[in-house]
Design a protein around this motif. Sequence first.
Motif, PDB file in Angstrom:
ATOM      1  N   ALA A 104       0.847  -1.193   0.000  1.00 33.23           N
ATOM      2  CA  ALA A 104       0.000   0.000   0.000  1.00 33.23           C
ATOM      3  C   ALA A 104       0.885   1.246   0.000  1.00 33.23           C
ATOM      4  CB  ALA A 104      -0.904  -0.006   1.222  1.00 33.23           C
ATOM      5  N   PRO A 105       0.458   2.305  -0.683  1.00 36.21           N
ATOM      6  CA  PRO A 105       1.245   3.541  -0.702  1.00 36.21           C
ATOM      7  C   PRO A 105       1.305   4.177   0.683  1.00 36.21           C
ATOM      8  CG  PRO A 105      -0.903   3.915  -1.682  1.00 36.21           C
ATOM      9  CD  PRO A 105      -0.783   2.434  -1.473  1.00 36.21           C
ATOM     10  N   ILE A 106       2.364   4.925   0.928  1.00 34.27           N
ATOM     11  CA  ILE A 106       2.505   5.661   2.187  1.00 34.27           C
ATOM     12  C   ILE A 106       1.669   6.927   2.087  1.00 34.27           C
ATOM     13  CG2 ILE A 106       4.117   6.883   3.697  1.00 34.27           C
ATOM     14  CD1 ILE A 106       6.306   4.948   2.647  1.00 34.27           C
ATOM     15  N   ARG A 107       0.742   7.092   3.006  1.00 37.66           N
ATOM     16  CA  ARG A 107      -0.176   8.234   2.981  1.00 37.66           C
ATOM     17  C   ARG A 107       0.496   9.423   3.667  1.00 37.66           C
ATOM     18  NH1 ARG A 107      -3.972   7.855   6.035  1.00 37.66           N
ATOM     19  NH2 ARG A 107      -5.739   8.709   4.874  1.00 37.66           N
ATOM     20  N   ILE A 108       0.672  10.511   2.913  1.00 36.99           N
ATOM     21  CA  ILE A 108       1.361  11.670   3.467  1.00 36.99           C
ATOM     22  C   ILE A 108       0.474  12.917   3.399  1.00 36.99           C
ATOM     23  CG2 ILE A 108       3.655  10.796   2.858  1.00 36.99           C
ATOM     24  CD1 ILE A 108       3.616  12.945   0.576  1.00 36.99           C
ATOM     25  N   ALA A 109       0.750  13.855   4.304  1.00 37.88           N
ATOM     26  CA  ALA A 109       0.133  15.181   4.270  1.00 37.88           C
ATOM     27  C   ALA A 109       1.261  16.194   4.365  1.00 37.88           C
ATOM     28  CB  ALA A 109      -0.847  15.356   5.420  1.00 37.88           C
ATOM     29  N   ILE A 110       1.132  17.312   3.669  1.00 39.96           N
ATOM     30  CA  ILE A 110       2.178  18.328   3.618  1.00 39.96           C
ATOM     31  C   ILE A 110       1.616  19.648   4.121  1.00 39.96           C
ATOM     32  CG2 ILE A 110       3.841  19.538   2.154  1.00 39.96           C
ATOM     33  CD1 ILE A 110       3.444  17.263   0.092  1.00 39.96           C
ATOM     34  N   VAL A 111       2.255  20.221   5.145  1.00 45.14           N
ATOM     35  CA  VAL A 111       1.814  21.512   5.674  1.00 45.14           C
ATOM     36  C   VAL A 111       2.973  22.501   5.596  1.00 45.14           C
ATOM     37  CG1 VAL A 111       0.802  22.742   7.619  1.00 45.14           C
ATOM     38  CG2 VAL A 111       0.191  20.355   7.210  1.00 45.14           C
ATOM     39  N   ASP A 112       2.802  23.501   4.747  1.00 48.55           N
ATOM     40  CA  ASP A 112       3.816  24.526   4.498  1.00 48.55           C
ATOM     41  C   ASP A 112       3.091  25.728   3.922  1.00 48.55           C
ATOM     42  OD1 ASP A 112       5.885  26.035   2.815  1.00 48.55           O
ATOM     43  OD2 ASP A 112       7.166  24.539   3.785  1.00 48.55           O
ATOM     44  N   ASP A 113       3.475  26.924   4.328  1.00 45.68           N
ATOM     45  CA  ASP A 113       2.727  28.089   3.858  1.00 45.68           C
ATOM     46  C   ASP A 113       3.186  28.605   2.489  1.00 45.68           C
ATOM     47  OD1 ASP A 113       5.117  29.078   4.813  1.00 45.68           O
ATOM     48  OD2 ASP A 113       4.239  30.774   5.882  1.00 45.68           O
ATOM     49  N   HIS A 114       3.989  27.817   1.778  1.00 47.29           N
ATOM     50  CA  HIS A 114       4.374  28.157   0.412  1.00 47.29           C
ATOM     51  C   HIS A 114       3.754  27.142  -0.549  1.00 47.29           C
ATOM     52  CE1 HIS A 114       7.490  30.312   2.705  1.00 47.29           C
ATOM     53  NE2 HIS A 114       7.460  31.166   1.704  1.00 47.29           N
ATOM     54  N   LEU A 136       3.765  26.692  -3.752  1.00 49.02           N
ATOM     55  CA  LEU A 136       4.628  26.131  -4.789  1.00 49.02           C
ATOM     56  C   LEU A 136       5.539  25.052  -4.233  1.00 49.02           C
ATOM     57  CD1 LEU A 136       5.653  29.275  -6.895  1.00 49.02           C
ATOM     58  CD2 LEU A 136       4.148  27.398  -7.574  1.00 49.02           C
ATOM     59  N   PHE A 137       5.992  25.238  -2.999  1.00 46.26           N
ATOM     60  CA  PHE A 137       6.837  24.216  -2.385  1.00 46.26           C
ATOM     61  C   PHE A 137       6.032  22.949  -2.145  1.00 46.26           C
ATOM     62  CE2 PHE A 137       8.574  22.022   1.327  1.00 46.26           C
ATOM     63  CZ  PHE A 137       9.864  21.788   0.873  1.00 46.26           C
ATOM     64  N   ARG A 138       4.821  23.101  -1.624  1.00 44.67           N
ATOM     65  CA  ARG A 138       3.963  21.927  -1.401  1.00 44.67           C
ATOM     66  C   ARG A 138       3.733  21.174  -2.704  1.00 44.67           C
ATOM     67  NH1 ARG A 138       0.359  25.560   1.303  1.00 44.67           N
ATOM     68  NH2 ARG A 138      -1.239  25.105  -0.282  1.00 44.67           N
ATOM     69  N   GLU A 139       3.438  21.936  -3.752  1.00 45.24           N
ATOM     70  CA  GLU A 139       3.179  21.308  -5.049  1.00 45.24           C
ATOM     71  C   GLU A 139       4.408  20.566  -5.550  1.00 45.24           C
ATOM     72  OE1 GLU A 139       1.857  24.361  -7.692  1.00 45.24           O
ATOM     73  OE2 GLU A 139       0.153  24.913  -6.412  1.00 45.24           O
ATOM     74  N   GLY A 140       5.583  21.169  -5.348  1.00 46.01           N
ATOM     75  CA  GLY A 140       6.822  20.541  -5.811  1.00 46.01           C
ATOM     76  C   GLY A 140       7.105  19.236  -5.090  1.00 46.01           C
ATOM     77  N   VAL A 141       6.903  19.224  -3.770  1.00 42.88           N
ATOM     78  CA  VAL A 141       7.128  18.009  -2.993  1.00 42.88           C
ATOM     79  C   VAL A 141       6.140  16.925  -3.416  1.00 42.88           C
ATOM     80  CG1 VAL A 141       7.023  16.978  -0.685  1.00 42.88           C
ATOM     81  CG2 VAL A 141       8.112  19.199  -1.008  1.00 42.88           C
TER      82      VAL A 141
END
Length: 214
Positions: free
Chosen positions: A3-13, A15-20
């Motif tokens: 199963a894929p690793i379920r991740i959440a990304i919290v950052d106030d930028h 474009l950075f979130r999208e890149g990650v």
Amino acid sequence: MTAPIRIAIVDDHPLFREGVARSLGEIGGFELVGEGASAEDAEKLVRASAPDVLLLDISMPGGGLNALASILSATPEQKIVMLTVSETNADVAQALKAGARGYVLKGVGSKSLAEILRDVANGQSYVSPTLSARLLSDLLQPTSRKPDPLSQLTGREAEILGLVAEGLSNKEVAMRLSLQEKTVKHHMTRVLAKLNVRNRTEAALLMHEARERN
């Protein structure tokens, strides 16, 4: 199939979130279950999505370190990796003490980040090698003299705290330094965390005491 690793990304930028998210998506094996831009968003995401690993920045509205402590107080089993530009020993030590499973600098490559997240998801911990070496070096230093807590602040943070100690509001500080008010708020959040004080009044008192000693 794993199963894929379920991740959440919290950052106030954004474009950075999208890149990650894009980089991890291209590598494969990860599922993005949520994004956010503040400490409040991070807490809501954990409650709503329970990601396998939460990626959390330090410098954001509400403060990443505050979110870390709050989340782990309510959900101790949550795996959190700090993904930040901060290299200060105080931030690293505070994050690890609060229970972060990883502390990674934003310059990390996507393949390395993916490997770190897999390791953390499997129960391991990770700290960027340069930071862990420096932190260990500091711990081994003699502690005969109590360090000045204000020495942890960056030049800009000290400058802002100095103006706050003079009685200026965040808005007035922003005008004086030609900054956005929200930028001043972000800096003050980090100042409070670094000095381990509850509010701007206690921080200002530390500044006044330091000035009297010098």
